[in-house]
Design an enzyme around this catalytic site. Structure first.
Site, PDB file in Angstrom:
ATOM      1  N   THR A 176       0.853  -1.184   0.000  1.00 26.76           N
ATOM      2  CA  THR A 176       0.000   0.000   0.000  1.00 26.76           C
ATOM      3  C   THR A 176       0.890   1.236   0.000  1.00 26.76           C
ATOM      4  O   THR A 176       2.073   1.150  -0.292  1.00 26.76           O
ATOM      5  CB  THR A 176      -0.980  -0.032   1.197  1.00 26.76           C
ATOM      6  OG1 THR A 176      -1.851   1.093   1.114  1.00 26.76           O
ATOM      7  CG2 THR A 176      -0.254  -0.007   2.522  1.00 26.76           C
ATOM      8  N   ASN A 177       0.331   2.391   0.264  1.00 24.33           N
ATOM      9  CA  ASN A 177       1.142   3.611   0.273  1.00 24.33           C
ATOM     10  C   ASN A 177       0.677   4.529   1.394  1.00 24.33           C
ATOM     11  O   ASN A 177      -0.237   4.192   2.131  1.00 24.33           O
ATOM     12  CB  ASN A 177       1.068   4.291  -1.100  1.00 24.33           C
ATOM     13  CG  ASN A 177      -0.344   4.696  -1.410  1.00 24.33           C
ATOM     14  OD1 ASN A 177      -0.985   5.410  -0.641  1.00 24.33           O
ATOM     15  ND2 ASN A 177      -0.870   4.227  -2.528  1.00 24.33           N
TER      16      ASN A 177
END
Ligand code: CTP
Length: 196
Positions: A8-9
Site C-alpha cells: 500500500t502507500n
C-alpha cells in the site's frame, strides 16, 4: 501479498474526501470511490474498493453521466503477480516479489467531462506534473510536493500548484478543504467555458 500482508502507500485519502465534501456543499451529486479508512461523508455516495482494478471499474461506472472526474487517489502502480493463498512463512532464501503494472485509471477513463488529476512528486514538481497533464490529457493537474512535512500524505494541510495548458498558479499553505475549494473554482470555470 498473502492473507495478512499487502502493498500500500502513505496516502490517507483526506484530500479526496475534502474534494467530495466541498463539491457536495456546492450542490453537486457526488460519488466518492475510495479505499481510505475514513468515515463516509454524509450525503455522498461512497463506493468502497480495495484494488486498482476495482477502482477502475467503479470510476468508469460513476463517469457515465458525470460532469467532472477528480482523481486524488494515490493508486498503487503495481500489484503482486501471484498473491499467496496461505500466509508466507519466513525461510532461508530471500523473498522476491514479482510485481505487474496496474491499469492507469485516469489515463484510461476519458470522455466529455472535465478531468482533473493530482501529481504526487518528490522532485522536479512542475516538469513532472506538466508531463502527466499532457500524457493523461487532463484539463487541470494539482501538483503536490509530497516530500514537504506540511503537505501531502496524512497531514491536514496541503501546498499545491494548479497547472493547466495556460500556466501555473502556486497556492499558499492551505487546509485540504481550502485546496478543494480552489480546485472546484477551476472546475466551475471549465464547465462554464464548455457550456458557453
Ligand atoms: N493515477 C491513476 N491510476 C494509476 C496511477 C495514478 O488514475 N494507476 C492517477 C492519480 O490518481 C493522479 C494521477 O494519475 O490523479 C497521477 O498520479 P501519480 O501517482 O502522481 O503518478 P503516476 O501517473 O502514477 O506516475 P509516477 O508514479 O511514475 O510518478
Amino acid at each position: 501479498i498473502d492473507p495478512v500482508r499487502m502493498l500500500t502507500n502513505r496516502s490517507s485519502g483526506k484530500q479526496g474526501y475534502a474534494l467530495a465534501e466541498a463539491a457536495r456543499d456546492r450542490g453537486a451529486r457526488v460519488t466518492l470511490v475510495s479505499s481510505a479508512e475514513l468515515p463516509p461523508p454524509v450525503a455522498v455516495q461512497v463506493v468502497r474498493v480495495e484494488t486498482a482494478q476495482q477502482m477502475l471499474e467503479a470510476v468508469q461506472a460513476a463517469c457515465r453521466d458525470a460532469d467532472a472526474l477528480l482523481m486524488a487517489a494515490a493508486v498503487a502502480d503495481y500489484r503482486v503477480a501471484h498473491p499467496a493463498t496461505e500466509k508466507l512463512k519466513k525461510g532461508a532464501a530471500p523473498l522476491t516479489l514479482e510485481l505487474v503494472e496496474n491499469p492507469d485509471i485516469l489515463a484510461s477513463v476519458r470522455g466529455p467531462f472535465v478531468r482533473v488529476g493530482f501529481a504526487a512528486e518528490t522532485s522536479d514538481l512542475l516538469a513532472n506534473a506538466g508531463a502527466k497533464l499532457r500524457a493523461k490529457g487532463l484539463d487541470l493537474i494539482v501538483a503536490n510536493d509530497v516530500s514537504a512535512r506540511d503537505a501531502g500524505f496524512g497531514v491536514e494541510t496541503n501546498r499545491v500548484t494548479l497547472l493547466d495548458a495556460s500556466g501555473a498558479e502556486e497556492l499558499p499553505l492551505l487546509s485540504k478543504r481550502e485546496v478543494a475549494e480552489r480546485v472546484l473554482d477551476r472546475v466551475v470555470r471549465l464547465l462554464a467555458e464548455r457550456r458557453a
